[in-house]
Enzyme design. Structure first.
Site, PDB file in Angstrom:
ATOM      1  N   ASP A  46       0.888  -1.254   0.146  1.00 42.89           N
ATOM      2  CA  ASP A  46       0.088  -0.034   0.169  1.00 42.89           C
ATOM      3  C   ASP A  46       0.989   1.142   0.233  1.00 42.89           C
ATOM      4  O   ASP A  46       0.665   2.236   0.879  1.00 42.89           O
ATOM      5  CB  ASP A  46      -1.161   0.070   1.158  1.00 42.89           C
ATOM      6  CG  ASP A  46      -1.958  -1.270   1.115  1.00 42.89           C
ATOM      7  OD1 ASP A  46      -1.899  -1.723   0.183  1.00 42.89           O
ATOM      8  OD2 ASP A  46      -1.966  -1.692   2.399  1.00 42.89           O
ATOM      9  N   GLU A 219     -11.015   0.976  -3.959  1.00 43.32           N
ATOM     10  CA  GLU A 219     -10.554   1.471  -2.513  1.00 43.32           C
ATOM     11  C   GLU A 219      -9.054   2.265  -3.031  1.00 43.32           C
ATOM     12  O   GLU A 219      -8.639   2.646  -4.074  1.00 43.32           O
ATOM     13  CB  GLU A 219     -10.264   0.364  -1.663  1.00 43.32           C
ATOM     14  CG  GLU A 219      -9.442  -0.837  -2.353  1.00 43.32           C
ATOM     15  CD  GLU A 219      -9.175  -2.035  -1.692  1.00 43.32           C
ATOM     16  OE1 GLU A 219      -9.960  -2.244  -0.710  1.00 43.32           O
ATOM     17  OE2 GLU A 219      -8.569  -2.894  -1.840  1.00 43.32           O
TER      18      GLU A 219
END
Length: 552
Positions: A46, A219
């Site tokens: 991420d 997302e």
């Protein structure tokens, strides 16, 4: 009139000539190098990045590991140095009782008017927060919680009219999903002076690129502004092999946003599984412009071995980005993510060794930033001194949702090794110390020194759902021992030694797939950890580690 026109043309030619000379001068100060993927090896998922005054700052998720959110700096996009951790004080980060794959999800880093901002989610905790700093190496503020942001993966966008926004993944409209994985991207306006939400949320994207096709798990959103457009970029498809990155744009920050007709702009899901040196699960990206006018994107990816098993977790990769018809698109130089890409850097830049080679003799007064604890340490159960790193042997175990005597470093290689020199003695069978390769509470191998049937032994233990089982052991008669774990794609090999020269095999060709994400589940990668435990019993013992070494 003609004289004036001639003079203006002449001035124009002079200005153009000066501009060209400056550009040629700038180019002459550069050279071509290559950077190697992944740029951060091992469990660094991420990624989010921002550029400030010629330097780049990158952060990653850490889930239930402490400190939380490593922050890396680079001045050249070739060499990356960890300069700290955003959440490095226990009062900032409560991970008590969390599963390994809960905790710190998807931080995003941004900069505005002299202040660095990190937004993030604590899954299983108080959810979304903002922290700030004027120096990216810290100290960072205590979290300011924003309960109005209901969802995950918050990210700041600072517009050029001095208004600020947080965009984030949230629930379906009216909290009535049309299918499993139906999510939205929402946005609220945010007051950065008061650190408070100042508007009701609005939906920017419903479902994903095409709601009729039931896209899942939109997302990790970010907004960028360029050429009069607002670009909303997000991950789609879930974080496994179908992961991708998609982009939308609008003339207004509040929308409506149109989907890029050729979405996704990054994925590997269409490629054959049997391709050579595959990188899978690509997505969760963040893009930026370098100092030369080139664009790049960082994103997560995985390096699997046979059957899509991987033990190094989701890692950070980088690739070029180009603009096509006012849309950003990843330029992978073909279909597959490459091991390396060319990049223009200032002359004089030299690449330094990466994370796969590391030696620590524990001679400093603090732990290296590379290390993590499992959950938040509430007491000081380790010391650094002239003998090395000493860990108290405590009842807590990594099989439970506790903070054990465990100090770990990410497994960065598919093929490589870790070794330690350790002093430890016991005459109690439940007291153990050694080296663990750890994925989660039910999936780890523990190479430990202990006591069995009246003798000192080196054991290889394997976790399961309810206990740890012995796979093999050898007798050993020295207080100081050397332990080694070799990773070899789908195998681990475990060894011990009295002298760091002659290595005794404890077990070879042990199934590494047991620790792979495909088998163990979750969102993390493997750690090599120095670890000692008394398995629920009180103990006054200690284990001292003289050094730790990683190498390919």
């Amino acid at each position: 009139m003609k004289k004036t026109l001639v003079l203006l043309i002449a001035i124009g030619f002079v200005a153009l000539s000066c501009s060209e000379k400056k550009e040629r001068s700038k180019q002459s100060d550069l050279k071509t190098m290559v950077f190697s993927n992944p740029i951060l090896k091992g469990f660094y998922p991420d990624p989010s990045i921002c550029k400030v005054e010629g330097s780049y700052y990158l952060v990653n998720s850490t889930f239930a590991y402490f400190p939380g959110i490593p922050i890396f700096k680079s001045d050249d996009l070739i060499n990356w140095e960890q300069i700290g951790n955003v959440l490095d004080r226990p009062e900032q980060l409560n991970l008590d009782g969390l599963e390994v794959s809960q905790g710190v999800f998807a931080p995003a880093i941004r900069y505005s008017n002299g202040v660095y901002y990190v937004t993030c989610t604590i899954v299983g905790g108080k959810n979304n927060f903002v922290v700030t700093a004027t120096d990216p190496s810290g100290p960072w503020s205590d979290p300011v919680w924003v309960p109005e942001v209901e969802g995950i993966d918050p990210s700041f966008f600072f517009d050029d009219d001095n208004r600020s926004y947080i965009i984030y993944n949230s629930d379906a409209p009216d909290n009535k999903p049309l299918y499993d994985g139906h999510r939205t991207i929402k946005m609220v306006e945010f007051d950065v002076a008061e650190l408070k939400v100042k508007s009701k949320p609005i939906i920017l994207v419903n479902g994903g690129t095409d709601l009729s096709k039931k896209p899942i798990w939109i997302e990790g959103p970010h907004i960028y502004k360029k050429n009069g457009y607002y670009y909303l970029m997000a991950a789609e498809g879930g974080t496994a092999e179908d992961h991708s990155e998609v982009v939308f744009r609008s003339r207004s920050v509040t929308g409506p946003y149109e989907s890029y007709p050729q979405n996704p702009i990054l994925t590997q899901r269409q490629l054959p599984e049997d391709r050579e040196n595959p990188v899978t699960s690509t997505g969760h990206a963040d893009i930026f412009e370098d100092g030369n006018g080139d664009w790049w994107g960082v994103f997560l990816g995985c390096r699997p071995y046979s059957g899509n098993h991987f033990n190094t977790g989701r890692e950070t990769f980088m690739a070029p980005v180009v603009w096509k018809d006012n849309w950003p698109v990843f330029d992978l130089k073909g279909d597959v993510v490459k091991k390396s890409y060319d990049i223009q850097v200032p002359k004089g830049i030299v690449e330094v060794k990466g994370d796969s080679t590391f030696f620590d003799g524990f001679s400093g007064d603090r732990l290296n930033f590379k290390y993590n604890f499992l959950r938040t340490p509430r007491t000081k159960w380790f010391t650094l001194g002239k003998d090395g790193l000493t860990l108290q042997t405590r009842p807590e175990s990594c099989s439970n949702k506790e903070n054990p005597s465990f100090i770990g470093i990410r497994q960065p290689h598919l093929r490589g090794e870790v070794s330690v020199a350790m002093d430890f003695e016991t005459i109690i069978k439940d007291e153990k110390a050694g080296l663990v390769v750890f994925q989660n509470a039910e999936h780890y191998y523990y190479l430990s020194k202990s006591f069995k049937d009246g003798e000192n032994v080196i054991q290889l233990l394997k976790s399961n759902d309810s206990e740890i089982e012995e796979m093999n052991f050898v007798k050993i008669d020295s207080k100081k021992v050397y332990l080694k774990i070799i990773a070899d794609n789908q195998f681990y090999h475990f060894y011990c030694s009295n002298d760091n020269k002659n290595w005794i095999p404890i077990a070879e060709n042990v199934d590494a797939r047991f620790l792979s994400t495909t088998t163990a589940g979750g969102f993390v990668g493997c750690y090599y950890a120095m670890y000692t435990t008394s398995l629920g019993n009180e103990s006054a013992n200690r284990a001292t580690y003289e050094w730790l070494k990683l190498k390919d």
